[in-house]
Design a protein around this motif. Structure first.
Motif, PDB file in Angstrom:
ATOM      1  N   ALA A 177       0.826  -1.213   0.000  1.00  0.00           N
ATOM      2  CA  ALA A 177       0.000   0.000   0.000  1.00  0.00           C
ATOM      3  C   ALA A 177       0.855   1.256   0.000  1.00  0.00           C
ATOM      4  N   LEU A 178       2.002   1.198   0.672  1.00  0.00           N
ATOM      5  CA  LEU A 178       2.874   2.364   0.747  1.00  0.00           C
ATOM      6  C   LEU A 178       3.572   2.669  -0.577  1.00  0.00           C
ATOM      7  N   MET A 179       3.559   1.734  -1.510  1.00  0.00           N
ATOM      8  CA  MET A 179       4.180   1.972  -2.812  1.00  0.00           C
ATOM      9  C   MET A 179       3.428   3.035  -3.605  1.00  0.00           C
ATOM     10  N   ALA A 180       2.210   3.376  -3.176  1.00  0.00           N
ATOM     11  CA  ALA A 180       1.437   4.431  -3.839  1.00  0.00           C
ATOM     12  C   ALA A 180       1.721   5.811  -3.254  1.00  0.00           C
ATOM     13  N   GLU A 181       2.686   5.909  -2.321  1.00  0.00           N
ATOM     14  CA  GLU A 181       3.015   7.175  -1.655  1.00  0.00           C
ATOM     15  C   GLU A 181       1.758   7.868  -1.124  1.00  0.00           C
ATOM     16  N   PRO A 182       1.000   7.200  -0.268  1.00  0.00           N
ATOM     17  CA  PRO A 182      -0.287   7.766   0.163  1.00  0.00           C
ATOM     18  C   PRO A 182      -0.148   8.933   1.133  1.00  0.00           C
ATOM     19  N   LYS A 183      -1.111   9.838   1.052  1.00  0.00           N
ATOM     20  CA  LYS A 183      -1.285  10.856   2.085  1.00  0.00           C
ATOM     21  C   LYS A 183      -2.108  10.282   3.239  1.00  0.00           C
ATOM     22  N   LEU A 184      -2.985   9.342   2.892  1.00  0.00           N
ATOM     23  CA  LEU A 184      -3.825   8.672   3.877  1.00  0.00           C
ATOM     24  C   LEU A 184      -3.791   7.172   3.604  1.00  0.00           C
ATOM     25  N   LEU A 185      -3.511   6.398   4.659  1.00  0.00           N
ATOM     26  CA  LEU A 185      -3.463   4.944   4.561  1.00  0.00           C
ATOM     27  C   LEU A 185      -4.627   4.366   5.357  1.00  0.00           C
ATOM     28  N   MET A 186      -5.448   3.553   4.702  1.00  0.00           N
ATOM     29  CA  MET A 186      -6.561   2.883   5.372  1.00  0.00           C
ATOM     30  C   MET A 186      -6.177   1.432   5.632  1.00  0.00           C
ATOM     31  N   LEU A 187      -6.249   1.019   6.890  1.00  0.00           N
ATOM     32  CA  LEU A 187      -5.875  -0.336   7.297  1.00  0.00           C
ATOM     33  C   LEU A 187      -7.103  -1.036   7.856  1.00  0.00           C
ATOM     34  N   ASP A 188      -7.453  -2.178   7.272  1.00  0.00           N
ATOM     35  CA  ASP A 188      -8.629  -2.927   7.703  1.00  0.00           C
ATOM     36  C   ASP A 188      -8.183  -4.187   8.438  1.00  0.00           C
ATOM     37  N   GLU A 189      -8.334  -4.178   9.761  1.00  0.00           N
ATOM     38  CA  GLU A 189      -8.022  -5.307  10.631  1.00  0.00           C
ATOM     39  C   GLU A 189      -6.588  -5.828  10.441  1.00  0.00           C
ATOM     40  N   PRO A 190      -5.578  -4.978  10.608  1.00  0.00           N
ATOM     41  CA  PRO A 190      -4.202  -5.429  10.387  1.00  0.00           C
ATOM     42  C   PRO A 190      -3.723  -6.480  11.384  1.00  0.00           C
ATOM     43  N   SER A 191      -4.385  -6.614  12.544  1.00  0.00           N
ATOM     44  CA  SER A 191      -3.946  -7.591  13.537  1.00  0.00           C
ATOM     45  C   SER A 191      -4.660  -8.928  13.411  1.00  0.00           C
TER      46      SER A 191
END
Length: 249
Positions: A155-169
Motif C-alpha cells: 500500500a505504501l508503494m502508492a506514496e499515500p497521504k492517507l493509509l486505510m488499514l482494515d483489521e491489520p492484527s
C-alpha cells in the motif's frame, strides 16, 4: 500520539452506502485530519469494512459526500482514488500469493508521487527488514505476520497521504500484533494520516487520536480516543445495548 486539528484531509458527511440494494451505512460522518490516527471500532457486521470500501470506491454511496484533500471523490473509481493519494490495505491482506515479495511491490507501484520505485522499495525494506531478507520468496511461503507487513508495504508503494488499514492484527500472534501497531505509530510519524479499522479495542484506542464506534451501520460514539476508552457506555454501545443514534464525548 498527538495531532494538529487543521482542516480535514478526509471528510465524510452523511454517508449512506452498501452493495446493490443492500444498505449497510446510514448517515455516517467521519473526519481524518493530517498527521492523525483515526480508529473505527465496532462489532462484526457494523459496517466498518463497508466504510473503507465506500471511501476507496469499491462500495457505492447512495447519499452523502466523501471529500479527500479538498476534492469531492464520491463515486470515484478505485484506481482514481489511489492516484489521488489514498491507499487501502484490505482485510485479509489480499496480496498476490504466487508472486514474490519484490513482484508484489512492483505490481503496486503506480508512480504517483516524486519517489522512484527503488526509493520506495528501500523505504519499505527499512520499515520491514524481513521483507528485504525474503524479497525473492513467494508470498505464499511467508508467515501471517510477514504477509501483513507485505500488504502494508504494498500500500505504501502508492506514496499515500492517507493509509486505510482494515483489521491489520487479524489472525496474528500477540507479539506480532504489537509489532504491527508499533509500525503504525512509526508510519504516523512520517506524516501519513491513518484510518484504522481494528477489533483490538485497547491497542487501537491507545495508539489513536480520535475514534468512532459503529454499530448497525451508524455512528454511536465519536470523539477523542482516550476519552472514548474510558467512556462508561463503551461496552454497551459496542454490543448495541444503547439505542441513541449518536453519543459524542
Amino acid at each position: 500520539m498527538t495531532s494538529t486539528r487543521s482542516n480535514p484531509l478526509l471528510r465524510i458527511d452523511g454517508l449512506s452506502s452498501g452493495y446493490g440494494r443492500i444498505g449497510v451505512l446510514h448517515d455516517v460522518s467521519v473526519a481524518v485530519h493530517p498527521n492523525e490516527i483515526v480508529v473505527i471500532l465496532g462489532p462484526n457486521g457494523a459496517g466498518k469494512t463497508t466504510l473503507l470500501n465506500s471511501i476507496s470506491g469499491v462500495a457505492r454511496a447512495s447519499a452523502g459526500t466523501i471529500t479527500f484533500d479538498g476534492e469531492d471523490i464520491t463515486g470515484a473509481r478505485p484506481e482514481s482514488v489511489v492516484r489521488k493519494g489514498l491507499a487501502h490495505c484490505p482485510e485479509g491482506r489480499q496480496i498476490f500469493q504466487r508472486l514474490s515479495v519484490e513482484e508484489n511491490l512492483v505490481a503496486a507501484h503506480i508512480g504517483r508521487g516524486t519517489k522512484s520505485f527503488e526509493a520506495l522499495r528501500e523505504d519499505a525494506f527499512t520499515l520491514f527488514p524481513i521483507l528485504k531478507e525474503r524479497r525473492n520468496s513467494s508470498a505464499s511461503r511467508m508467515s501471517g505476520g510477514q504477509q501483513q507487513m507485505l500488504a502494508i508495504a504494498r500500500a505504501l508503494m502508492a506514496e499515500p497521504k492517507l493509509l486505510m488499514l482494515d483489521e491489520p492484527s487479524l489472525g496474528l500472534a500477540p507479539k506480532i500484533v504489537h509489532q504491527i501497531f508499533r509500525i503504525i505509530l512509526d508510519l504516523s510519524q512520517t506524516g501519513i494520516a491513518i484510518l484504522l479499522v481494528e477489533q483490538n479495542v485497547q491497542l487501537a484506542l491507545e495508539c489513536g487520536d480520535h475514534a468512532y464506534l459503529l454499530n448497525t451501520g451508524r455512528v454511536k460514539l465519536a470523539g477523542n480516543a482516550q476519552e472514548i476508552a474510558s467512556h462508561s457506555a463503551l461496552g454497551d454501545l459496542y454490543l448495541g445495548h444503547v439505542t441513541e443514534d449518536s453519543l459524542h464525548v
